[in-house]
Motif scaffolding. Structure first.
Motif, PDB file in Angstrom:
ATOM      1  N   GLY A  21       2.688   4.113  13.336  1.00 17.79           N
ATOM      2  CA  GLY A  21       3.224   3.280  12.271  1.00 17.79           C
ATOM      3  C   GLY A  21       2.329   3.189  11.066  1.00 17.79           C
ATOM      4  N   LEU A  22       1.037   3.408  11.259  1.00 19.13           N
ATOM      5  CA  LEU A  22       0.098   3.263  10.156  1.00 19.13           C
ATOM      6  C   LEU A  22       0.194   4.430   9.172  1.00 19.13           C
ATOM      7  CD1 LEU A  22      -2.013   1.286   9.200  1.00 19.13           C
ATOM      8  CD2 LEU A  22      -3.738   2.607  10.388  1.00 19.13           C
ATOM      9  N   ALA A  23       0.350   5.653   9.669  1.00 17.43           N
ATOM     10  CA  ALA A  23       0.427   6.811   8.769  1.00 17.43           C
ATOM     11  C   ALA A  23       1.646   6.724   7.847  1.00 17.43           C
ATOM     12  CB  ALA A  23       0.438   8.103   9.573  1.00 17.43           C
ATOM     13  N   PRO A  24       2.869   6.425   8.341  1.00 14.82           N
ATOM     14  CA  PRO A  24       3.988   6.279   7.404  1.00 14.82           C
ATOM     15  C   PRO A  24       3.805   5.100   6.445  1.00 14.82           C
ATOM     16  CG  PRO A  24       4.812   6.586   9.623  1.00 14.82           C
ATOM     17  CD  PRO A  24       3.331   6.405   9.723  1.00 14.82           C
ATOM     18  N   ALA A  25       3.153   4.042   6.919  1.00 13.71           N
ATOM     19  CA  ALA A  25       2.931   2.888   6.043  1.00 13.71           C
ATOM     20  C   ALA A  25       1.963   3.255   4.923  1.00 13.71           C
ATOM     21  CB  ALA A  25       2.395   1.716   6.850  1.00 13.71           C
ATOM     22  N   LEU A  26       0.900   3.963   5.256  1.00 14.10           N
ATOM     23  CA  LEU A  26      -0.041   4.394   4.223  1.00 14.10           C
ATOM     24  C   LEU A  26       0.613   5.379   3.261  1.00 14.10           C
ATOM     25  CD1 LEU A  26      -3.307   4.793   6.327  1.00 14.10           C
ATOM     26  CD2 LEU A  26      -2.772   3.013   4.653  1.00 14.10           C
ATOM     27  N   ARG A  27       1.444   6.254   3.783  1.00 13.00           N
ATOM     28  CA  ARG A  27       2.141   7.222   2.930  1.00 13.00           C
ATOM     29  C   ARG A  27       3.084   6.513   1.974  1.00 13.00           C
ATOM     30  NH1 ARG A  27       6.922  10.927   4.421  1.00 13.00           N
ATOM     31  NH2 ARG A  27       6.962  12.294   2.623  1.00 13.00           N
ATOM     32  N   ALA A  28       3.801   5.513   2.478  1.00 18.78           N
ATOM     33  CA  ALA A  28       4.737   4.788   1.624  1.00 18.78           C
ATOM     34  C   ALA A  28       4.017   3.969   0.563  1.00 18.78           C
ATOM     35  CB  ALA A  28       5.611   3.878   2.469  1.00 18.78           C
ATOM     36  N   SER A  35       1.233   4.780  -0.938  1.00 18.70           N
ATOM     37  CA  SER A  35       0.558   5.600  -1.939  1.00 18.70           C
ATOM     38  C   SER A  35       1.511   6.236  -2.939  1.00 18.70           C
ATOM     39  CB  SER A  35      -0.263   6.692  -1.247  1.00 18.70           C
ATOM     40  OG  SER A  35       0.598   7.602  -0.610  1.00 18.70           O
ATOM     41  N   VAL A  36       2.807   6.053  -2.765  1.00 16.52           N
ATOM     42  CA  VAL A  36       3.786   6.624  -3.692  1.00 16.52           C
ATOM     43  C   VAL A  36       3.834   5.774  -4.952  1.00 16.52           C
ATOM     44  CG1 VAL A  36       6.244   7.098  -4.018  1.00 16.52           C
ATOM     45  CG2 VAL A  36       5.154   7.643  -1.850  1.00 16.52           C
ATOM     46  N   LYS A  37       3.734   6.440  -6.096  1.00 13.91           N
ATOM     47  CA  LYS A  37       3.850   5.755  -7.380  1.00 13.91           C
ATOM     48  C   LYS A  37       5.311   5.819  -7.806  1.00 13.91           C
ATOM     49  CE  LYS A  37      -0.816   6.962  -8.504  1.00 13.91           C
ATOM     50  NZ  LYS A  37      -1.587   8.138  -8.735  1.00 13.91           N
ATOM     51  N   PRO A  38       5.944   4.671  -8.064  1.00 13.94           N
ATOM     52  CA  PRO A  38       7.382   4.665  -8.369  1.00 13.94           C
ATOM     53  C   PRO A  38       7.764   5.533  -9.567  1.00 13.94           C
ATOM     54  CG  PRO A  38       6.602   2.433  -7.986  1.00 13.94           C
ATOM     55  CD  PRO A  38       5.412   3.316  -8.015  1.00 13.94           C
ATOM     56  N   ALA A  39       6.993   5.502 -10.625  1.00 14.40           N
ATOM     57  CA  ALA A  39       7.343   6.281 -11.817  1.00 14.40           C
ATOM     58  C   ALA A  39       7.262   7.775 -11.527  1.00 14.40           C
ATOM     59  CB  ALA A  39       6.415   5.909 -12.967  1.00 14.40           C
ATOM     60  N   SER A  40       6.241   8.172 -10.784  1.00 11.97           N
ATOM     61  CA  SER A  40       6.082   9.585 -10.441  1.00 11.97           C
ATOM     62  C   SER A  40       7.184  10.032  -9.479  1.00 11.97           C
ATOM     63  CB  SER A  40       4.718   9.794  -9.802  1.00 11.97           C
ATOM     64  OG  SER A  40       4.588  11.110  -9.341  1.00 11.97           O
ATOM     65  N   ALA A  41       7.579   9.170  -8.550  1.00 12.30           N
ATOM     66  CA  ALA A  41       8.629   9.521  -7.594  1.00 12.30           C
ATOM     67  C   ALA A  41       9.972   9.687  -8.290  1.00 12.30           C
ATOM     68  CB  ALA A  41       8.732   8.460  -6.515  1.00 12.30           C
ATOM     69  N   ARG A  96       4.372  18.424  -0.161  1.00 14.45           N
ATOM     70  CA  ARG A  96       4.237  19.304   1.002  1.00 14.45           C
ATOM     71  C   ARG A  96       3.058  18.908   1.909  1.00 14.45           C
ATOM     72  NH1 ARG A  96       8.506  22.340   1.476  1.00 14.45           N
ATOM     73  NH2 ARG A  96       9.176  23.386  -0.390  1.00 14.45           N
ATOM     74  N   ALA A  97       1.948  18.530   1.338  1.00 14.58           N
ATOM     75  CA  ALA A  97       0.766  18.205   2.145  1.00 14.58           C
ATOM     76  C   ALA A  97       1.027  16.984   3.019  1.00 14.58           C
ATOM     77  CB  ALA A  97      -0.427  17.947   1.242  1.00 14.58           C
ATOM     78  N   ARG A  98       1.741  16.034   2.499  1.00 11.29           N
ATOM     79  CA  ARG A  98       2.041  14.836   3.282  1.00 11.29           C
ATOM     80  C   ARG A  98       3.085  15.123   4.354  1.00 11.29           C
ATOM     81  NH1 ARG A  98       1.948  10.372  -1.434  1.00 11.29           N
ATOM     82  NH2 ARG A  98      -0.268  10.484  -1.808  1.00 11.29           N
ATOM     83  N   ARG A  99       3.992  16.023   4.088  1.00  9.98           N
ATOM     84  CA  ARG A  99       4.990  16.377   5.108  1.00  9.98           C
ATOM     85  C   ARG A  99       4.328  17.040   6.300  1.00  9.98           C
ATOM     86  NH1 ARG A  99      10.002  18.764   1.700  1.00  9.98           N
ATOM     87  NH2 ARG A  99      10.773  16.765   0.927  1.00  9.98           N
ATOM     88  N   ARG A 100       3.280  17.804   6.026  1.00  9.97           N
ATOM     89  CA  ARG A 100       2.573  18.481   7.104  1.00  9.97           C
ATOM     90  C   ARG A 100       1.992  17.464   8.087  1.00  9.97           C
ATOM     91  NH1 ARG A 100      -0.976  22.079   4.163  1.00  9.97           N
ATOM     92  NH2 ARG A 100       0.922  23.014   3.403  1.00  9.97           N
TER      93      ARG A 100
END
Length: 180
Positions: free
Chosen positions: A67-74, A76-82, A90-94
């Protein structure tokens, strides 16, 4: 981040509770399936604080591991960039693919070990015990009043009991060697 972590915690706790209820329901069913009228099998599985502590510890480990890895991934996403299309996901999907592969491998390992337990139990239940169980008497003794608590280690208790039995058996009394 907190919302994703709380979601994974809720899912893990719900899965643990459902697994515990299923085990509580399925254990007597399995015992009835393998028990025969000539050879009744009794399975006593008390759930004390150690079992619950282990279950909560395993649930916490699953929450932190998966649960921690998806939480950290979520987080770190910047809304404007997304919204613009993001930057190289790709690196995060890996990492997510590796975590999913580890989780699936762990599930297969658990199923494999459970299958081994079933096979071993079946083999052991059909193996002769080395004695005839036809004329075996099994007693379960429940005292009518509580017994006094015994203080000390097992070896101290055994030594004290031996000394008491020697004192009661000796007609002369305890032996003391002569001093010079």
């Amino acid at each position: 981040m907190q919302l994703v972590l709380v979601e994974s915690a809720c899912l893990a706790l719900l899965a643990s509770a459902l697994g515990g209820l299923f085990a509580w329901w399925a254990a007597p069913l399995w015992v009835r399936m393998i028990s025969t009228s000539g050879k009744p099998i009794q399975l006593v599985l008390p759930a004390d604080w150690r079992v619950f502590a282990f279950g909560l510890l395993a649930t916490a480990a699953v929450i932190l591991l998966f649960g921690l890895a998806p939480a950290l991934r979520a987080s770190s996403v910047k809304p404007a960039s997304a919204l613009k299309g993001g930057e190289g996901p790709r690196a995060r999907r890996r990492l997510m693919h590796v975590l999913i592969a580890v989780q699936v491998a762990f599930c297969f390992l658990i199923l494999f070990v459970a299958g081994l337990f079933v096979v071993i139990f079946d083999r052991l239940s059909n193996r002769p015990m080395g004695f005839s169980a036809d004329h075996l008497l099994v007693l379960h003794v429940v005292p009518s009043r509580p017994q006094p608590a015994v203080v000390g280690t097992r070896s101290q208790i055994v030594c004290a009991a031996r000394q008491e039995s020697r004192k009661s058996q000796s007609p002369v009394g305890p032996y003391s060697p002569p001093t010079r």
